[in-house]
Design an enzyme around this catalytic site. Structure first.
Site, PDB file in Angstrom:
ATOM      1  CG  ASP A  61      29.164 -24.354  33.078  1.00 22.42           C
ATOM      2  OD1 ASP A  61      29.020 -25.559  33.327  1.00 22.42           O
ATOM      3  OD2 ASP A  61      30.276 -23.792  32.986  1.00 22.42           O
ATOM      4  CE  LYS A  78      40.044 -18.653  29.789  1.00 24.40           C
ATOM      5  NZ  LYS A  78      40.852 -19.688  30.293  1.00 24.40           N
TER       6      LYS A  78
END
Ligand code: GTP
Length: 342
Positions: free
Chosen positions: A215, A155
């Site tokens: 996804d 991240k």
């Protein structure tokens, strides 16, 4: 060649649909998600090991009743072992170089090309890579020009990201990697095993591909995947058998034995089997589970009805999840009636 499909997750972000069924069996265009993935396997894959635990009975039953052209082994973990632990637990079925695939991904990855890339680089572990704009939500690969991955940064801020590429959930692995994974413990492949392989061997590569990657983690991406695949097939609706439709459907998919009354409008909506939608109902961005009933003059936006739910006449919902039944024992999330997560 063997392929392990990771299909043991609870799919909590897809509740309440996953309260009653395995995430990998959620239909996409009226066919289980995992079957779409099995259809992308190259011919050299003859054996598919389904790494399961939650709702493994449903998965076993489905593949007993449906031949998908490959040998299927259902490998039940009895308790979740994580993505790494599930691979280790499948060790007894692995005899050579093998594939591991997240079973909640729909994409245009050519697995044969990825295997060739893996062999050319004498890699120990090759992962598929997909570019994203919002790097700060993912683990980002530090990937060199020749495809060698030297690190993952979790991240990162956009300006600190080593690349735009994230792990796209398909791996080609040498059997030696199994020696890195402990037996019978919850282990993450991505967070524990891959960094160790990079550190110890340097034989870790990323295979970039073009086209599409989705996804199917959330209700929004589940609906988007339907819309994308319908556009790709150049169809506006997908319809099962024995349906009676008197309303109007747009970018929507309905299962078998569905009744839609006159004056009703469905937009970007998915309806499972055995559903009755009465007259003058508007559904936009919704998923309606099996055996549901929706009363006349209802208006539902961005909402989900779990299996067997009833929306009375004139129900108005915006961004709601409807589940009035007990949460299955052992399911990790206790909340009911949550607003859909974004
Ligand atoms: P969420 O609860 O909504 O995060 O979904 P999930 O449980 O599916 O988790 P996630 O999306 O992170 O999982 C990615 C893939 O790995 C999915 O195909 C899961 O089925 C699979 N998976 C996750 N955890 C396990 C596990 O403990 N065992 C096995 N066999 N598969 C797993």
């Amino acid at each position: 060649m063997e392929a392990i499909m990771l299909a043991g997750g609870f799919g909590t972000r897809l509740r309440p649909l996953t309260y009653t069924r395995a995430k990998s069996l959620l239909p996409i265009l009226n066919k289980p998600m995992i079957v779409h993935l099995i259809e992308t396997l190259p011919d050299e894959v003859n054996k598919v090991i389904l790494a399961v635990n939650y709702r493994n009975d449903q998965i076993e039953k489905y593949f007993k009743e449906h031949d998908c052209g490959k040998e299927i082994i259902v490998n039940d973990e009895s308790k979740p072992l994580g993505t790494g632990g599930a691979v280790k637990f499948a060790e007894k079925h692995i005899s050579e170089r093998f594939l591991v695939l997240n079973s909640d991904v729909i994409c245009s990855l050519n697995l044969s090309d990825m295997i060739k890339f893996h062999i050319k680089n004498q890699s120990m572990s090759t992962i598929s890579l997909w570019p994203v704009e919002n790097v700060s939500e993912f683990g980002v690969a530090d990937v060199k020009e020749n495809g060698n991955i030297v690190d993952f940064v979790e991240k990162p801020k956009a300006e600190d990201a080593p690349s735009e590429f994230i792990n796209a959930g398909a791996y080609c692995l040498e059997p030696d990697i199994l020696d890195y994974i402990d037996t019978g413990r919850l282990i993450s492949m991505e967070k524990e095993i891959f960094p160790q392989i990079i550190k110890d061997t340097g034989r870790f590569y990323g295979f970039k591909f073009e086209g599409y990657w989705m996804d199917i983690g959330r209700i929004t991406s589940y609906i988007e995947a339907h819309k994308f695949l319908m556009q790709k097939k150049k169809i506006d609706i997908c319809k099962g058998d024995n349906c009676e439709i008197y309303g109007i459907l747009k970018e929507s998919c309905i299962g078998n034995n569905v009744y839609i009354g006159k004056g009703s409008k469905l937009n970007s909506t998915i309806v499972y089997d055995n559903v009755v939608i009465n007259d003058n109902v508007n559904l936009t961005g919704c998923v309606v589970g099996e055996n549901c009933k929706i009363g006349s003059f209802s208006d539902l936006k961005n909402s989900v009805l779990g299996d067997n739910e009833i929306a009375e006449e004139e129900t108005i919902l915006d961004n709601k999840v409807i589940w009035s039944q007990p949460i299955p024992k052992g399911y990790p999330d206790k909340q009911i009636g949550n607003v859909i997560e974004e």
